[in-house]
Design a protein around this motif. Structure first.
Motif, PDB file in Angstrom:
ATOM      1  N   ASP A 138       0.820  -1.207   0.000  1.00 34.92           N
ATOM      2  CA  ASP A 138       0.000   0.000   0.000  1.00 34.92           C
ATOM      3  C   ASP A 138       0.856   1.260   0.000  1.00 34.92           C
ATOM      4  O   ASP A 138       0.506   2.254  -0.645  1.00 34.92           O
ATOM      5  N   HIS A 139       1.979   1.220   0.702  1.00 34.48           N
ATOM      6  CA  HIS A 139       2.933   2.339   0.720  1.00 34.48           C
ATOM      7  C   HIS A 139       3.457   2.593  -0.695  1.00 34.48           C
ATOM      8  O   HIS A 139       3.479   3.730  -1.175  1.00 34.48           O
ATOM      9  N   LEU A 140       3.857   1.528  -1.389  1.00 35.27           N
ATOM     10  CA  LEU A 140       4.388   1.670  -2.743  1.00 35.27           C
ATOM     11  C   LEU A 140       3.318   2.164  -3.707  1.00 35.27           C
ATOM     12  O   LEU A 140       3.579   3.044  -4.535  1.00 35.27           O
ATOM     13  N   ALA A 141       2.110   1.629  -3.609  1.00 33.02           N
ATOM     14  CA  ALA A 141       1.023   2.068  -4.487  1.00 33.02           C
ATOM     15  C   ALA A 141       0.727   3.557  -4.281  1.00 33.02           C
ATOM     16  O   ALA A 141       0.530   4.299  -5.254  1.00 33.02           O
ATOM     17  N   ALA A 142       0.729   4.003  -3.024  1.00 30.62           N
ATOM     18  CA  ALA A 142       0.470   5.419  -2.738  1.00 30.62           C
ATOM     19  C   ALA A 142       1.585   6.300  -3.308  1.00 30.62           C
ATOM     20  O   ALA A 142       1.303   7.364  -3.872  1.00 30.62           O
ATOM     21  N   LEU A 143       2.833   5.867  -3.188  1.00 28.18           N
ATOM     22  CA  LEU A 143       3.938   6.640  -3.740  1.00 28.18           C
ATOM     23  C   LEU A 143       3.860   6.715  -5.263  1.00 28.18           C
ATOM     24  O   LEU A 143       4.105   7.776  -5.851  1.00 28.18           O
ATOM     25  N   ILE A 144       3.525   5.632  -5.900  1.00 27.10           N
ATOM     26  CA  ILE A 144       3.406   5.627  -7.365  1.00 27.10           C
ATOM     27  C   ILE A 144       2.294   6.580  -7.789  1.00 27.10           C
ATOM     28  O   ILE A 144       2.482   7.398  -8.687  1.00 27.10           O
ATOM     29  N   ARG A 145       1.162   6.491  -7.115  1.00 28.38           N
ATOM     30  CA  ARG A 145       0.036   7.374  -7.470  1.00 28.38           C
ATOM     31  C   ARG A 145       0.401   8.849  -7.245  1.00 28.38           C
ATOM     32  O   ARG A 145       0.107   9.700  -8.076  1.00 28.38           O
ATOM     33  N   HIS A 146       1.016   9.132  -6.109  1.00 27.54           N
ATOM     34  CA  HIS A 146       1.315  10.520  -5.749  1.00 27.54           C
ATOM     35  C   HIS A 146       2.511  11.083  -6.523  1.00 27.54           C
ATOM     36  O   HIS A 146       2.425  12.136  -7.136  1.00 27.54           O
ATOM     37  N   ARG A 147       3.625  10.383  -6.492  1.00 23.36           N
ATOM     38  CA  ARG A 147       4.853  10.943  -7.059  1.00 23.36           C
ATOM     39  C   ARG A 147       5.001  10.752  -8.561  1.00 23.36           C
ATOM     40  O   ARG A 147       5.692  11.529  -9.200  1.00 23.36           O
ATOM     41  N   LEU A 148       4.373   9.727  -9.120  1.00 19.08           N
ATOM     42  CA  LEU A 148       4.506   9.503 -10.555  1.00 19.08           C
ATOM     43  C   LEU A 148       3.278   9.941 -11.342  1.00 19.08           C
ATOM     44  O   LEU A 148       3.378  10.289 -12.503  1.00 19.08           O
ATOM     45  N   LEU A 149       2.117   9.919 -10.707  1.00 15.31           N
ATOM     46  CA  LEU A 149       0.891  10.320 -11.398  1.00 15.31           C
ATOM     47  C   LEU A 149       0.334  11.652 -10.913  1.00 15.31           C
ATOM     48  O   LEU A 149      -0.609  12.175 -11.486  1.00 15.31           O
ATOM     49  N   GLY A 150       0.894  12.186  -9.812  1.00 14.34           N
ATOM     50  CA  GLY A 150       0.460  13.485  -9.312  1.00 14.34           C
ATOM     51  C   GLY A 150      -0.873  13.473  -8.605  1.00 14.34           C
ATOM     52  O   GLY A 150      -1.487  14.512  -8.414  1.00 14.34           O
ATOM     53  N   GLN A 151      -1.339  12.285  -8.203  1.00 15.69           N
ATOM     54  CA  GLN A 151      -2.619  12.202  -7.486  1.00 15.69           C
ATOM     55  C   GLN A 151      -2.428  12.596  -6.028  1.00 15.69           C
ATOM     56  O   GLN A 151      -1.404  12.302  -5.423  1.00 15.69           O
ATOM     57  N   THR A 152      -3.441  13.243  -5.466  1.00 11.34           N
ATOM     58  CA  THR A 152      -3.401  13.640  -4.070  1.00 11.34           C
ATOM     59  C   THR A 152      -3.582  12.413  -3.187  1.00 11.34           C
ATOM     60  O   THR A 152      -4.524  11.645  -3.391  1.00 11.34           O
TER      61      THR A 152
END
Length: 157
Positions: A138-152
């Motif tokens: 879940d930590h990795l998925a959140a980082l991918i969404r936030h840092r690579l896709l720009g999602q809040t």
């Protein structure tokens, strides 16, 4: 006042990403599978380790919970990669970060460090251990969404 979701910046992810950890057995293959499921089709995603490791069955357990699979992934090192040029290298462990910085000294490749816990240090019941792996997933998925896709991140909404 603007809503947090309106403030999210649309970010164009890199076209090729390498995830690196110590042994390419848990964190980096998990990040690879998650990134392939979340990033736009056509993004080249790979993973590697500084040293060779052994496949960890708990990775399959927590990916399967999301309907994902690492397939026939077998841990491998940087030397075994088919491609060696990436727009970005994401390191998930200190050892991998140092190796990536050394590797890219004379290259124009972004190297970023996402400190990620090692779930193998978890002890207790099987459920407690699986929970540690879920937290990493879940930590990795959140980082991918936030840092690579720009999602809040959900916690900021």
């Amino acid at each position: 006042m603007a809503v947090a979701s309106e403030l999210a910046v649309e970010r164009k992810p890199p076209r090729s990403i390498l995830f690196m950890c110590g042994m390419n057995a848990i964190r980096s293959p998990m990040a690879e599978v998650l990134a392939k499921s979340l990033l736009p089709q056509g993004t080249y995603v790979a993973s590697a380790g500084v040293r060779i490791g052994e496949r960890d069955p708990f990775v399959d357990v927590v990916l399967d919970e999301l309907g994902l699979t690492a397939g026939r992934h077998q841990p491998h090192t940087l030397d075994e990669l088919e491609d060696d040029y990436f727009d970005m290298i994401v390191t998930l462990a200190p050892e991998a970060h140092h190796a990536a910085l050394e590797l890219t000294r004379s290259m124009a490749i972004d190297v970023v460090y996402w400190p990620t816990p090692d779930p193998t240090v978890a002890t207790g019941t099987r459920e407690q251990i699986v929970t540690a792996y879920r937290e990493v997933r879940d930590h990795l998925a959140a980082l991918i969404r936030h840092r690579l896709l720009g999602q809040t991140p959900a916690k900021m909404r």
